[in-house]
Design a protein around this motif. Structure first.
Motif, PDB file in Angstrom:
ATOM      1  N   HIS A 298       0.823  -1.205   0.000  1.00 44.36           N
ATOM      2  CA  HIS A 298       0.000   0.000   0.000  1.00 44.36           C
ATOM      3  C   HIS A 298       0.861   1.260   0.000  1.00 44.36           C
ATOM      4  O   HIS A 298       1.725   1.438   0.861  1.00 44.36           O
ATOM      5  CB  HIS A 298      -0.943   0.020   1.197  1.00 44.36           C
ATOM      6  N   ARG A 309      -4.987   6.110  -0.880  1.00 45.83           N
ATOM      7  CA  ARG A 309      -4.269   4.842  -0.812  1.00 45.83           C
ATOM      8  C   ARG A 309      -4.278   4.164  -2.176  1.00 45.83           C
ATOM      9  O   ARG A 309      -5.304   4.127  -2.862  1.00 45.83           O
ATOM     10  CB  ARG A 309      -4.888   3.911   0.234  1.00 45.83           C
ATOM     11  N   THR A 311      -2.617   0.565  -4.358  1.00 42.10           N
ATOM     12  CA  THR A 311      -2.020  -0.755  -4.248  1.00 42.10           C
ATOM     13  C   THR A 311      -0.895  -0.882  -5.259  1.00 42.10           C
ATOM     14  O   THR A 311      -1.104  -0.625  -6.451  1.00 42.10           O
ATOM     15  CB  THR A 311      -3.064  -1.859  -4.480  1.00 42.10           C
ATOM     16  N   VAL A 326      -8.108   4.729  -3.716  1.00 44.60           N
ATOM     17  CA  VAL A 326      -9.277   5.114  -2.934  1.00 44.60           C
ATOM     18  C   VAL A 326      -8.920   6.343  -2.104  1.00 44.60           C
ATOM     19  O   VAL A 326      -7.765   6.538  -1.713  1.00 44.60           O
ATOM     20  CB  VAL A 326      -9.761   3.987  -1.993  1.00 44.60           C
ATOM     21  N   ILE A 328      -9.286   7.723   1.420  1.00 43.62           N
ATOM     22  CA  ILE A 328      -9.627   7.223   2.755  1.00 43.62           C
ATOM     23  C   ILE A 328     -10.516   8.219   3.484  1.00 43.62           C
ATOM     24  O   ILE A 328     -11.555   7.864   4.039  1.00 43.62           O
ATOM     25  CB  ILE A 328      -8.356   6.940   3.565  1.00 43.62           C
ATOM     26  N   ASP A 344      -0.454  -0.703   6.803  1.00 45.28           N
ATOM     27  CA  ASP A 344      -1.642   0.122   7.038  1.00 45.28           C
ATOM     28  C   ASP A 344      -1.596   0.867   8.374  1.00 45.28           C
ATOM     29  O   ASP A 344      -2.634   1.237   8.919  1.00 45.28           O
ATOM     30  CB  ASP A 344      -2.923  -0.714   6.928  1.00 45.28           C
ATOM     31  N   ASP A 361      -8.185   1.052   8.033  1.00 48.16           N
ATOM     32  CA  ASP A 361      -8.873  -0.192   7.689  1.00 48.16           C
ATOM     33  C   ASP A 361      -9.639  -0.106   6.377  1.00 48.16           C
ATOM     34  O   ASP A 361     -10.037  -1.134   5.831  1.00 48.16           O
ATOM     35  CB  ASP A 361      -9.836  -0.575   8.814  1.00 48.16           C
ATOM     36  N   GLY A 362      -9.839   1.108   5.854  1.00 50.25           N
ATOM     37  CA  GLY A 362     -10.564   1.247   4.604  1.00 50.25           C
ATOM     38  C   GLY A 362     -11.112   2.644   4.454  1.00 50.25           C
ATOM     39  O   GLY A 362     -10.807   3.554   5.245  1.00 50.25           O
ATOM     40  N   VAL A 363     -11.942   2.842   3.450  1.00 50.48           N
ATOM     41  CA  VAL A 363     -12.528   4.153   3.174  1.00 50.48           C
ATOM     42  C   VAL A 363     -13.390   4.593   4.356  1.00 50.48           C
ATOM     43  O   VAL A 363     -14.263   3.854   4.815  1.00 50.48           O
ATOM     44  CB  VAL A 363     -13.365   4.103   1.877  1.00 50.48           C
ATOM     45  N   ASN A 365     -12.767   4.614   7.302  1.00 47.99           N
ATOM     46  CA  ASN A 365     -12.666   3.628   8.375  1.00 47.99           C
ATOM     47  C   ASN A 365     -11.226   3.615   8.871  1.00 47.99           C
ATOM     48  O   ASN A 365     -10.391   2.857   8.396  1.00 47.99           O
ATOM     49  CB  ASN A 365     -13.082   2.247   7.868  1.00 47.99           C
ATOM     50  N   TRP A 366     -10.932   4.479   9.816  1.00 49.81           N
ATOM     51  CA  TRP A 366      -9.586   4.601  10.357  1.00 49.81           C
ATOM     52  C   TRP A 366      -9.657   5.094  11.798  1.00 49.81           C
ATOM     53  O   TRP A 366     -10.689   5.598  12.230  1.00 49.81           O
ATOM     54  CB  TRP A 366      -8.736   5.560   9.511  1.00 49.81           C
TER      55      TRP A 366
END
Length: 438
Positions: A298, A309, A311, A326, A328, A344, A361-363, A365-366
């Motif tokens: 990442h 972020r 990949t 994405v 975040i 991450d 942890d994701g869009v 979502n942190w």
């Protein structure tokens, strides 16, 4: 609505030279030549907290400091307690000494005894003394003695260096003992459950000078001391870099002031840094102010206050190998530095001096938290090679820090050795290879 940077804050948890000569006749003693151990000066405060995690290196440093500070003492009376570096008192007998070295809390108003050292659920015993590691203890409940293991004298593991408070050997605090004697007297190994291995590894740090030349510096992650460097390139980059992220030992990504994305492949970084003709991966769209790679696929960047972020699918990516873009979240514009401490996990500093940690942890979502609330604004760059090691870069110098647990959202276990390299760091950008330290 996207949440701002401050709306997701998790409350911060507040979280010697041993100069004695070996006595010729001591308990199970095998006399060999004494080597000297230079004790480090006592730190302003211990890296660990009472009853918290502690590295093997700190356990041994605490033992050396105690010996250098107090010399030949022995007493089983609580009234004769002596303070450690932080002022916490411990009884100067064998079990009080081990309690001090492990930074244990008091039990029932006093230090543990040889009968209770292994009965509180925070230690575990083992029979094979060949499994002893630095900072473990050797306990003889029947004999009524405990010592602190430092290291093996020989590869066959028949002789060991130990530290101890022992009434029969007041002049010897660091001595060589025989493993067979301990075994004959039914001594067992004892390991403190909260002891952790110290920092191991090398920080490989690339940088860019104001004239566009690249640098490489290898740094001992445990001490912050240079191992090699800084090697410099003769050639300059054909673009003006804005941010950089080291993917591996010989691959670096850059964004430019023209919003381009470049890949630079390193040829060598020994006495001179050489690099192949840089590859321009994208002509536009990379307006990131900060960039970092987490070592696990990442790539993170911040542009216009938005944390993005990507990949990275191969070691030397083309633009088609950088996928999965994405956003975040918004609200990251307060950060002036950015680095990755693990997969991450991000770390950054703000202009008002805060040190902040993030788990992504994701869009949308942190989780983020302030580890320190001030003084970190002095750093122009912040990098981490992993393992809880942080390097704070000033315009011409480098500071070194170790976080015992970089994933607990607490700054209470961060220790700093201060400015470890006062010159030779004139780079405008630096980036560390991720995952080289454990």
């Amino acid at each position: 609505m996207p949440r701002s940077l401050l709306q997701k804050i998790v409350p911060q948890r507040i979280l010697a030279t041993a100069t004695s000569v070996l006595a010729a006749a001591t308990l199970g003693l095998a006399v060999v030549a004494v080597d000297t151990v230079t004790a480090p000066p006592a730190p302003a405060r211990a890296a660990s907290s009472v009853g918290g995690q502690i590295t093997r290196d700190e356990v041994l440093n605490r033992a050396r400091w105690w010996i250098d500070q107090y010399g030949a003492i022995y007493s089983q009376y609580q009234s004769d307690q002596k303070p450690d570096q932080d002022g916490h008192p411990y009884r100067p007998d064998c079990s009080g000494f081990v309690s001090m070295a492990w930074h244990l809390p008091k039990s029932g108003g006093g230090d543990r005894s040889t009968r209770t050292l292994d009965t509180f659920g925070d230690t575990r015993t083992f029979d094979n003394l060949g499994d002893l590691l630095p900072g473990d203890a050797i306990l003889g409940v029947e004999y009524g003695h405990v010592a602190l293991f430092e290291k093996w004298v020989d590869s066959s593991r028949t002789q060991m260096w130990v530290y101890e408070e022992y009434k029969e050997n007041l002049e010897g605090r660091r001595v060589v003992k025989s493993r067979s004697w301990y075994e004959a007297e039914n001594f067992k190994g004892v390991r403190y459950n909260k002891i952790i291995d110290g920092v191991r590894g090398t920080a490989n740090i690339y940088g860019v000078l104001a004239d566009g030349r690249l640098t490489f510096t290898a740094v001992d992650a445990a001490t912050g001391d240079r191992i090699r460097g800084a090697s410099r390139s003769d050639a300059s980059l054909p673009f003006t870099p804005r941010t950089m992220a080291t993917l591996d030992y010989n691959t670096i990504l850059f964004t430019s002031t023209a919003n381009e994305l470049w890949r630079v492949d390193i040829g060598t970084n020994l006495d001179t840094v050489t690099f192949r003709t840089p590859t321009r991966l994208a002509d536009s769209g990379w307006s990131h102010d900060l960039l970092t790679y987490d070592g696990s696929g990442h790539l993170y960047g911040i542009a216009d206050g938005v944390l993005r972020r990507y990949t990275v699918n191969v070691a030397k990516p083309e633009i088609t190998d950088i996928t999965g873009y994405v956003s975040i979240d918004e609200g990251f514009g307060a950060l002036k530095t950015l680095t990755a401490t693990g997969p991450d996990w991000l770390l950054g500093t703000t202009s008002d001096g805060r040190l902040r940690s993030y788990r992504v942890d994701g869009v949308d979502n942190w989780t983020g938290s302030d580890l320190r609330e001030s003084t970190w604004q002095v750093f122009t760059n912040l990098v981490s090679p992993g393992g809880g090691v942080y390097f704070g870069h000033k315009p011409t110098s480098m500071n070194h820090y170790v976080d015992l647990n970089p994933y607990d959202f607490s700054g209470g276990d961060i220790s700093g050795t201060g400015e470890t390299d006062p010159s030779g760091w004139s780079q405008v950008l630096i980036s560390a290879q991720p995952g080289t330290v454990s």
